[in-house]
Structures are given as C-alpha cells and as structure tokens.
Design an enzyme around this catalytic site. Structure first.
Site, PDB file in Angstrom:
ATOM      1  N   CYS A 201      99.662  88.741  -4.681  1.00 26.23           N
ATOM      2  CA  CYS A 201     101.122  88.636  -4.740  1.00 26.23           C
ATOM      3  C   CYS A 201     101.595  87.427  -5.547  1.00 26.23           C
ATOM      4  CB  CYS A 201     101.687  88.567  -3.324  1.00 26.23           C
ATOM      5  SG  CYS A 201     103.492  88.554  -3.288  1.00 26.23           S
TER       6      CYS A 201
ATOM      7  N   CYS B 201     115.788 101.617   3.739  1.00 31.90           N
ATOM      8  CA  CYS B 201     114.471 101.158   4.178  1.00 31.90           C
ATOM      9  C   CYS B 201     114.475  99.636   4.115  1.00 31.90           C
ATOM     10  CB  CYS B 201     113.373 101.724   3.271  1.00 31.90           C
ATOM     11  SG  CYS B 201     111.708 101.113   3.645  1.00 31.90           S
TER      12      CYS B 201
END
Length: 344
Positions: free
Chosen positions: A78, A147
């Site tokens: 990441c 979401c």
C-alpha cells in the site's frame, strides 16, 4: 503435479459449480495450472456460471479516496502505509460537500454503488460521524447504493453505519492466512475476518476480496477463494498488485494477463453466485485483454482507484457495449437511463 483437464472437463466444473458443489483443492489448482491455450475454454465454462446468475449485466462501482495516506499500518502493498515513501496526496477525511460531489459523479458514470474509502486502521468516532452525516444526505438525494471501507471496526460502529443507510461494508482479506504475516504485521488476518462478520451481523452486505501477485502460491489462491466462499461475502473484488514505487513491493513483477484470467475464472467457479469484481490493477495486468475478464467477472470499478489512475470512463462504457453486455442499474435507480451532473 496437477494435470489440467481439457475443455470438456472445464464445462463439467461449471456444471458442478451450478449445482452448488464446491470444487476440490485439486480442481482449483488445475484451473490455475491450465495451459494458456486452455484459457478460452476455461472462460467459456466460467461464463456459463456467470450467465446463469447475472446474464450479460455488468455492475459498476466508483471509489472516492475519502482520506489519503497518514496510515500507521505496515501493509507492504500500500502506498498509503507508514512503510511507503511513495509520492501521494495526504489529507484527512474529506468534508461532506466533497463526498456529495463524488456521489453525483458516480451517478454520472452510471455506477450503481458509491464506495467511500478511508485510509487508517479504523475510523475514529469523529470520522464515523462525518461519514454517517454524508451518507444520510446522499441517501436522501440520490438513488445510489453506498459501500463504506473504513478499516477495522470497533464494537457498535457497524450497527451505526447500517442504521445510517450504508448498504455494504468492504474489508478485504487480501491474501491467505498463511501468507498474511509476509505482507502485514500491525494487524491480523483474524481481525479482518471479524470485521467482515461484524458487517454481516449488522445487516450490511459483506464485501471482501483479494490482491493477487504478492508471493502467494496456487494453493494460497485457492484457499482465498474457499475462505471467501465460507465467509459468504456477497461481493468479491479481485485486485492485481500494482507495485507502486516507494512501497516495499516495488519492483514485483505484474501478474500476467493469462494468469489474471485464470484467477477470475477460479473465483467464479468457487463463488458462483457472488459479485466478482475486476478491481485495482486490472488495466496493468489484463491490459488489452480486459474485455475477456467480463466473461468471468460481472463487476468493475470505474474511475480512479485510491492513489492510482483507472481507465477512462468512455473506454469502460465502450468495452461493455462492444461485448454486447449491458450496465446493470441497481434497484434504487430503477429504470433511469442516465444521470447527468446537471440532473437532466
């Protein structure tokens, strides 16, 4: 060594899947071991299952990077991690007006689901309040499914999100249990599983997926698919590692296009009725073969990802049209054709 079955056997795996029977580990590994000249027959088998549950509809999802960087976690893939030196935007949680503008953009792109994603281990109570405030206004004004992907949830947070109108909560497993310590040490695989289960028990639809290309074995990949089948995740984003410069995984080779297609076929056969989404890294791994992915998957992200660019929306819409497929509007959107930014 597994011996990959020929095309007639791929169809038998599709029939097994459609009957609700789970593939064996050996069958799953055979899918990943298939020769490249078997990919088209394999995709045909996956398509038989996809067509049964979803026809030729394609679900579109759009992400907004609601909080970027500043993450204390050490996830090796990441760019927002504390271990990353990647040059990325860093900012705290976006204000409500910006989140609302993102929702309008999602509608303009014909996305049925708008994904609010924030970096960090998990939301503070103040951040949760900010997201809830934005969600309530979006739900009151736009026919979008929402979401949220905010990290590991504390007790009571899932229930508050569900009450505010969040339809789905995403928290990816990312890799197998055995491979997990090699990519992250600041939280555990079990904490991720627990968050997915909290989402389900709160009434939100559980969304959880994987990242392919982080040193996992074929058995690891099959195990990921089995784990998501057991978790009963409704939506499964399949990401392919984008080895961003400045991250610990910088320089890792891309997942090849043919391998990516085999992985997508595997997830369709093991999780037949679930939304299989070609997610981050599809443009890098699949390249010119992106359209073939939709014979196994029934969902894509449109627009940019978190810190990397996605394919132009015009190309995504054209790809779906050229396949003879159709964008699926969610039940909230009903029969509306297209929402423009000016509301016309």
């Amino acid at each position: 060594m597994s011996i990959a079955p020929k095309d007639t056997d791929w169809v038998s795996l599709a029939r097994k899947s459609l009957k609700g029977e789970c593939l064996t580990v050996e069958e799953g590994i055979a899918v990943l071991d298939a020769d490249n000249d078997e990919v088209l027959p394999l995709l045909h088998a996956a398509y038989l299952v996809r067509r049964h549950f979803y026809g030729n509809k394609v679900k579109l999802n759009m992400i907004i990077n609601a909080k970027s960087g500043l993450c204390p976690e050490d996830c090796g893939y990441c760019s927002q991690s504390i271990r990353s030196s990647a040059s990325i935007p860093k900012y705290s949680l976006l204000d409500k007006e910006t989140l609302l503008a993102g929702a309008q953009e999602a509608m303009a792109r014909q996305a049925g689901t708008y994904c609010i994603v924030a970096s960090g281990k998990g939301p503070t109570n103040h951040e949760l309040e900010q997201v809830i405030d934005a969600v309530k206004e979006i739900r009151a004004t736009l026919p979008l499914k929402i979401c949220a992907c905010l990290g590991i949830l504390k007790e009571g947070q899932a229930e508050r999100l569900a009450e505010a109108g969040v339809h789905r909560y995403n928290h990816n497993l990312n890799t197998s249990r055995d491979n997990y310590p090699s990519i992250t040490t600041t939280h555990t695989y079990d904490q991720r599983v627990e968050t997915v289960e909290k989402a389900r028990t709160s009434g939100m639809s559980p969304c959880s997926g994987v990242i392919i290309g982080m040193g996992e074995s074929h058995q690891d990949i099959v195990g990921m698919a089995f784990a998501l089948r057991e978790l009963d995740a409704d939506s499964i984003p399949v990401n392919f590692l984008n080895a961003i410069p400045g991250t610990p995984m910088e320089g890792v080779s891309r997942t090849t296009s043919m391998r990516a297609l085999k992985v997508l076929a595997l997830f369709r056969l093991i999780c037949p009725s679930k939304e299989i989404r070609v997610a981050g890294g599809r443009e890098i791994s699949l390249r010119s073969l992106q359209p073939l992915a939709l014979y196994a998957a029934n969902s894509i992200f449109v627009g940019d990802y978190l810190t990397t660019a996605g394919q132009d929306i015009t190309n995504d819409h054209q790809m779906i049209e050229d396949l003879g497929f159709e964008i699926e509007l969610n039940a909230l959107q009903g029969g509306a054709d297209r929402y423009e930014l000016d509301g016309k």
